[in-house]
Motif scaffolding. Structure first.
Motif, PDB file in Angstrom:
ATOM      1  N   ILE A   1       0.833  -1.206   0.000  1.00 47.67           N
ATOM      2  CA  ILE A   1       0.000   0.000   0.000  1.00 47.67           C
ATOM      3  C   ILE A   1       0.868   1.255   0.000  1.00 47.67           C
ATOM      4  O   ILE A   1       0.531   2.271  -0.617  1.00 47.67           O
ATOM      5  CB  ILE A   1      -0.952  -0.010   1.216  1.00 47.67           C
ATOM      6  CG1 ILE A   1      -1.992  -1.136   1.062  1.00 47.67           C
ATOM      7  CG2 ILE A   1      -1.663   1.334   1.384  1.00 47.67           C
ATOM      8  CD1 ILE A   1      -2.793  -1.405   2.318  1.00 47.67           C
TER       9      ILE A   1
ATOM     10  N   LEU B   1      -5.371   8.675  -6.485  1.00 51.39           N
ATOM     11  CA  LEU B   1      -4.311   7.810  -5.969  1.00 51.39           C
ATOM     12  C   LEU B   1      -2.914   8.346  -6.280  1.00 51.39           C
ATOM     13  O   LEU B   1      -1.911   7.746  -5.870  1.00 51.39           O
ATOM     14  CB  LEU B   1      -4.449   6.399  -6.545  1.00 51.39           C
ATOM     15  CG  LEU B   1      -5.639   5.570  -6.033  1.00 51.39           C
ATOM     16  CD1 LEU B   1      -5.726   4.252  -6.786  1.00 51.39           C
ATOM     17  CD2 LEU B   1      -5.533   5.320  -4.532  1.00 51.39           C
TER      18      LEU B   1
ATOM     19  N   ILE C   1      -1.740   6.714  -0.554  1.00 56.47           N
ATOM     20  CA  ILE C   1      -2.762   6.492   0.479  1.00 56.47           C
ATOM     21  C   ILE C   1      -2.174   6.900   1.817  1.00 56.47           C
ATOM     22  O   ILE C   1      -1.199   6.304   2.290  1.00 56.47           O
ATOM     23  CB  ILE C   1      -3.193   5.008   0.495  1.00 56.47           C
ATOM     24  CG1 ILE C   1      -3.833   4.640  -0.854  1.00 56.47           C
ATOM     25  CG2 ILE C   1      -4.165   4.741   1.641  1.00 56.47           C
ATOM     26  CD1 ILE C   1      -4.208   3.182  -0.974  1.00 56.47           C
TER      27      ILE C   1
ATOM     28  N   VAL D   1      -6.276   5.497   7.025  1.00 51.62           N
ATOM     29  CA  VAL D   1      -6.187   4.031   7.127  1.00 51.62           C
ATOM     30  C   VAL D   1      -6.205   3.615   8.589  1.00 51.62           C
ATOM     31  O   VAL D   1      -6.910   2.679   8.997  1.00 51.62           O
ATOM     32  CB  VAL D   1      -4.902   3.519   6.444  1.00 51.62           C
ATOM     33  CG1 VAL D   1      -4.729   2.021   6.705  1.00 51.62           C
ATOM     34  CG2 VAL D   1      -4.947   3.783   4.949  1.00 51.62           C
TER      35      VAL D   1
ATOM     36  N   SER E   1     -10.384  12.482   9.210  1.00 49.09           N
ATOM     37  CA  SER E   1      -9.888  12.087   7.883  1.00 49.09           C
ATOM     38  C   SER E   1     -10.059  13.219   6.877  1.00 49.09           C
ATOM     39  O   SER E   1      -9.163  13.508   6.085  1.00 49.09           O
ATOM     40  CB  SER E   1     -10.626  10.838   7.389  1.00 49.09           C
ATOM     41  OG  SER E   1     -10.420   9.756   8.262  1.00 49.09           O
TER      42      SER E   1
ATOM     43  N   THR F   1     -12.019  12.058  -0.429  1.00 56.62           N
ATOM     44  CA  THR F   1     -11.311  10.829  -0.804  1.00 56.62           C
ATOM     45  C   THR F   1     -10.754  10.124   0.429  1.00 56.62           C
ATOM     46  O   THR F   1     -10.841   8.900   0.555  1.00 56.62           O
ATOM     47  CB  THR F   1     -10.154  11.157  -1.770  1.00 56.62           C
ATOM     48  OG1 THR F   1     -10.687  11.772  -2.943  1.00 56.62           O
ATOM     49  CG2 THR F   1      -9.405   9.890  -2.152  1.00 56.62           C
ATOM     50  N   ASP F   2     -10.184  10.912   1.356  1.00 57.87           N
ATOM     51  CA  ASP F   2      -9.630  10.324   2.573  1.00 57.87           C
ATOM     52  C   ASP F   2     -10.725   9.702   3.432  1.00 57.87           C
ATOM     53  O   ASP F   2     -10.480   8.715   4.142  1.00 57.87           O
ATOM     54  CB  ASP F   2      -8.867  11.377   3.380  1.00 57.87           C
ATOM     55  CG  ASP F   2      -7.554  11.762   2.725  1.00 57.87           C
ATOM     56  OD1 ASP F   2      -6.903  10.873   2.153  1.00 57.87           O
ATOM     57  OD2 ASP F   2      -7.174  12.945   2.777  1.00 57.87           O
TER      58      ASP F   2
ATOM     59  N   VAL G   1     -11.386   6.381   1.862  1.00 59.01           N
ATOM     60  CA  VAL G   1     -10.275   5.490   2.226  1.00 59.01           C
ATOM     61  C   VAL G   1     -10.472   4.959   3.639  1.00 59.01           C
ATOM     62  O   VAL G   1     -10.271   3.766   3.914  1.00 59.01           O
ATOM     63  CB  VAL G   1      -8.919   6.228   2.107  1.00 59.01           C
ATOM     64  CG1 VAL G   1      -7.799   5.408   2.750  1.00 59.01           C
ATOM     65  CG2 VAL G   1      -8.597   6.507   0.652  1.00 59.01           C
TER      66      VAL G   1
ATOM     67  N   ALA H   1     -13.152   2.340   3.577  1.00 59.73           N
ATOM     68  CA  ALA H   1     -12.685   1.133   2.888  1.00 59.73           C
ATOM     69  C   ALA H   1     -11.821   0.294   3.823  1.00 59.73           C
ATOM     70  O   ALA H   1     -11.993  -0.933   3.927  1.00 59.73           O
ATOM     71  CB  ALA H   1     -11.895   1.526   1.636  1.00 59.73           C
ATOM     72  N   PHE H   2     -10.915   0.960   4.541  1.00 58.96           N
ATOM     73  CA  PHE H   2     -10.022   0.215   5.423  1.00 58.96           C
ATOM     74  C   PHE H   2     -10.695  -0.161   6.742  1.00 58.96           C
ATOM     75  O   PHE H   2     -10.156  -0.984   7.486  1.00 58.96           O
ATOM     76  CB  PHE H   2      -8.737   1.007   5.670  1.00 58.96           C
ATOM     77  CG  PHE H   2      -7.734   0.839   4.569  1.00 58.96           C
ATOM     78  CD1 PHE H   2      -6.840  -0.216   4.588  1.00 58.96           C
ATOM     79  CD2 PHE H   2      -7.723   1.709   3.490  1.00 58.96           C
ATOM     80  CE1 PHE H   2      -5.932  -0.397   3.552  1.00 58.96           C
ATOM     81  CE2 PHE H   2      -6.825   1.549   2.449  1.00 58.96           C
ATOM     82  CZ  PHE H   2      -5.923   0.496   2.481  1.00 58.96           C
TER      83      PHE H   2
END
Length: 502
Positions: free
Chosen positions: A174, A195, A199, A204, A403, A411-412, A415, A418-419
């Motif tokens: 990553i 991207l 990332i 995360v 975030s 976007t963050d 992310v 997602a994580f």
């Protein structure tokens, strides 16, 4: 000069600013996403009208407070308030789950104070010598140092070593996403512009730790936070740690503070690496390494003493050489410039009382952690007493705000969510979220150090072994990585022998 430093800091207005700065740092550090750098940046505009010494001292006090504050949310919510507090979650949160949150908070505050005071004293006594030594660190040493940090994987993944290594490899993968720092080539961007910058590990970290923990608790139908604290309801107040506890763990306090100070001196290393290396060393040297990751007091002490020890360490190259020792130190350089001061040898020659004023301010802020840290922890713990549906909503909201505030980008936030699923399934199938985060944090440092050194040496790998300092770090990394597995092997053999005898 020491007396003049006392007089500068103990002026009523400067003293008040140190108190307010430390309190703000603690509060900002406890909020997920607001790193120590961001806490100092937000304070910087308020220092425009201050005197030079007042400005720098208040910013240093914010730095000290933020490094400690990150442990509060790490312990209570399994959400590191700052990246430097990642290692604190390993043992802090399990202690809170056992109903020992007050003791865990007390240990983190005491260790942070000890590390800050120790590094401040070292900063004044050995600053010129240590700054010269730090300049010997080049690409090869940074690569070796990142491997030493990654050796912590052996400590945190001892029960599932293969899964921990796979998790770390995913984190390293990553960390390569985005534009290549050396060639500028796109890597694993799949044509997606968001991207390009890679990332960031903070969303995360928030998703994989905090939001994933919310999913886990919701799946278990936790309706009240009192269940999460070992059945003990009510507000949590940090426990006052006695001298006996400090004496009991004096080696961990001292060793971790030394590691934090040394790593902090190295430009761009920072408190995250310091805390991870210190944690790994605490596990390696412990008589009961199996307790780490399950609520060991030494784990909290090692992490917090090291990351606050890195505060004083990072100021050494900043003040003596004018080279920032980290992100926050770079902001302090901006504060110096704003007041017409140029850090470096001439600053210490022309205004020597500045160094002692910073020392006194740092020691005072570290001492204030005992009072202000307990107060902030008590107020923050009100969240933990809420019914879990409300608490879960607040945790997710803080995660979204933290975030988003990094780059003002949704976007963050995506992310992070997602994580959060990655973290949930990692926990469910016994993979190591912590190892993945380590891989993401240290991956870029390791890659850049390796490739830059190979460019300089013309592709000669032997240069990593011909540099004495690099070779020493390599050897320590190997020992640190192998020791937990060797101990586990010995323990398994001992248990088999005992079983045969029975």
């Amino acid at each position: 000069m020491v007396l003049q430093g006392f007089l500068n800091v103990l002026q009523p207005m400067t003293l008040l600013l140190v108190i307010l700065g430390t309190a703000w740092g603690l509060t900002a550090g406890a909020l997920p996403g607001l790193s120590a750098s961001m806490a100092v940046i937000l304070m910087l505009p308020f220092t425009y009208g201050m005197e030079a010494i007042q400005s720098v001292v208040v910013l240093v006090s914010v730095y000290v407070g933020a490094m400690c504050g990150g442990s509060i949310s790490a312990i209570l919510l399994k959400t590191p308030g700052t990246p430097s507090s990642v290692a604190t979650t390993f043992d802090g949160y399990p202690m809170a789950m056992r109903g020992e949150a007050p003791k865990a908070l007390g240990l983190s505050i005491t260790a942070s104070s000890f590390g800050g005071i120790f590094s401040g004293l070292i900063m004044v006594v050995c600053a010129p010598i240590l700054a010269t030594w730090a300049m010997k660190f080049q690409s090869a040493e940074f690569f070796a140092l990142s491997l030493l940090g990654l050796s912590c994987i052996a400590s945190i993944g001892n029960e599932q070593p293969i899964k921990a290594l796979l998790s770390a490899c995913l984190g390293l993968l990553i960390s390569t996403v985005g534009l290549d720092a050396i060639s500028g080539a796109e890597r694993f961007t799949f044509g997606q512009q968001f991207l390009m910058n890679g990332i960031d590990y903070i969303p995360v970290m928030i998703g994989a730790y905090a939001v994933a923990e919310v999913y886990r608790n919701v799946m278990k139908n936790k309706m009240t936070a009192s269940e999460q604290e070992g059945g003990k309801g009510g507000k949590v107040k940090a426990e006052i740690i006695g001298i006996s506890n400090i004496i009991k763990h004096w080696k961990t306090y001292l060793k971790s503070s030394v590691i934090g100070t040394i790593v902090g001196i190295i430009p761009a290393a920072g408190g995250s690496i310091a805390a991870l290396i210190s944690y790994s060393e605490a596990v390696r040297s412990s008589k009961h390494p199996e307790r780490f990751g399950k609520g060991a007091e030494g784990g909290i002490i090692a992490s917090e003493a090291a990351n606050n020890g890195a505060v004083g360490g990072s100021l050494v190259p900043t003040l003596v050489l004018g080279i920032p020792g980290g992100n926050v130190a770079a902001i302090l350089l901006a504060a110096f410039t704003m007041h017409g001061l140029i850090p470096g040898p001439m600053l210490l020659r022309n205004q020597p009382d500045m160094l002692y004023s910073i020392l006194i301010g740092m020691v005072l802020a570290s001492l204030l952690l005992f009072v202000l840290g307990i107060f902030v922890a008590k107020q923050f713990s009100r969240l933990v007493t809420l019914p879990y549906p409300f608490l879960a909503t607040i945790i997710v909201t803080l995660g979204v705000v933290g975030s988003y505030s990094l780059k003002n980008s949704m976007t963050d936030v995506f992310v992070m969510f997602a994580f959060s699923f990655v973290g949930y399934f990692f926990d469910k199938y016994h993979y190591s979220t912590s190892a993945m985060i380590l891989g993401i944090i240290l991956g870029k440092i390791a890659e850049n150090g390796l490739r830059k050194q190979l460019i300089v040496s013309g592709g000669d790998f032997t240069t990593f072994l011909t540099r004495p300092l690099c070779l020493v770090i390599f050897i320590v990394s190997i020992i640190s990585f192998i020791t937990p597995y060797y101990r586990a092997h010995k323990e398994k053999k001992r248990q088999e022998m005992n079983a045969q005898q029975k």
